[in-house]
Structure formats: structure tokens, C-alpha cells
Design a protein around this motif. Structure first.
Motif: not given
Length: 173
Positions: A40-42, A99-101, A126-132
Motif C-alpha cells: 500500500g505504500i507504493y 492500501d492498494d487492494v 479508507l482509500c484503495v486503488l482496487i476494490d474487489r
């Protein structure tokens, strides 16, 4: 393998999420951004870089959180430890976990537990790049979503970052 976001789409998505964060946290006055280790840090680094172009750098409170010992799932092999670095108080601040996913929700639950060791935030988003979306095991939803996807349990979402993997891309494997 199916490409979900290419390099250009990833860049545009990060810019959009950064704008949404600024819209809801004007000037970042009482806000702290916390990236979740390890991957998630990237994503959080990219958001912070974008924010630095919009607000003064000293206005950005940015930390990194290792949740290794807060996980409730047993992982085989040795746990790879990452570093927690939160050089400010989160007491009564609005914290944005990044986090990323988002998949089962267990990583976020662990992050919430770990976060409480650093104080009691006024609010956590919460902020996420991809939400499955359809794989959740816990009632956790993101406030900021780069891209929601529908996938089956046997599929994997892999986020590639230039810094680590040599390319920027999100793929469904």
C-alpha cells in the motif's frame, strides 16, 4: 491475464483520488495519511507526491503502518517485518488509511487495530486503488475507490509499481 489499469489509466486514477481527498480534507489541516505496508505504500507515496504539488509539503502528515502482528490469519513461513513510521500524533485527527487492494477486509481490520496503538483518531477513512467488491469477509467499505472490479475467488489482482516491479499496471490473473 487481463489488464485492469494501464500506466496512463493508473496515473489518472491516482490524480482523481488525490483530488477527492483534497475536496474532503481542504488544506489537510487535521488530516493524517497512513499507507499500509508493504504494498500500500507504493500507492500512498504516489498520492502524497500528487498532494505535494497542490498544498505546502509541511501540511502533509504522512506515515506508514506495518500490520504484520495484527493479522488474524495464519501465514505460512516467516513473517517479513516492515517498518512502522508515524512521526506525529493521530489523536483526534482524521486519518485516511491507504492500501492498494481491498479484498476480504482483513488487512484493513488489522490496520484499524494497529492504528489504535497510536491514539484515538476522530475519524478513519479508507482509500484503495482496487476494490474487489464481492469478496468481503468483514463489513468494510472504502470511502475512496480507484476502480471497483468483480472477480472470482480464484483470480488474483496484481498491482505492479515501477519502483518495485519495473512497470505501472494493474492486472487480473
Amino acid at each position: 491475464m487481463k489488464i485492469i489499469l494501464n500506466e496512463q489509466q493508473l496515473s489518472i486514477t491516482i490524480q482523481r483520488l488525490t483530488n477527492q481527498l483534497l475536496e474532503n480534507h481542504l488544506n489537510l489541516e487535521n488530516t493524517a495519511l497512513i499507507g499500509i505496508q508493504p504494498r500500500g505504500i507504493y500507492f500512498s507515496d504516489r498520492i502524497v507526491r500528487q498532494l505535494a504539488g497542490e498544498v505546502p509539503a509541511e501540511a502533509i502528515r504522512y506515515g506508514k503502518l506495518d500490520i504484520t502482528f495484527y493479522r488474524d490469519d495464519v501465514r505460512t513461513g516467516l513473517h517479513e517485518l516492515n517498518q512502522t513510521d508515524i512521526p506525529f500524533s493521530i489523536e483526534n485527527r482524521e486519518v485516511v488509511l491507504i492500501d492498494d487492494v481491498l479484498w476480504t477486509g482483513r488487512t484493513i481490520r488489522a490496520a484499524l487495530d494497529a492504528l489504535l496503538d497510536f491514539g484515538r483518531p476522530a475519524k478513519v477513512e479508507l482509500c484503495v486503488l482496487i476494490d474487489r467488491r464481492f469478496s468481503r469477509q468483514l463489513p468494510i467499505q472504502a470511502d475512496y475507490v480507484g476502480k471497483p472490479i468483480d472477480s472470482i475467488i480464484t483470480q488474483k489482482v496484481k498491482v505492479y509499481w515501477k519502483e518495485k516491479d519495473g512497470k505501472d499496471e494493474v492486472a487480473l490473473l
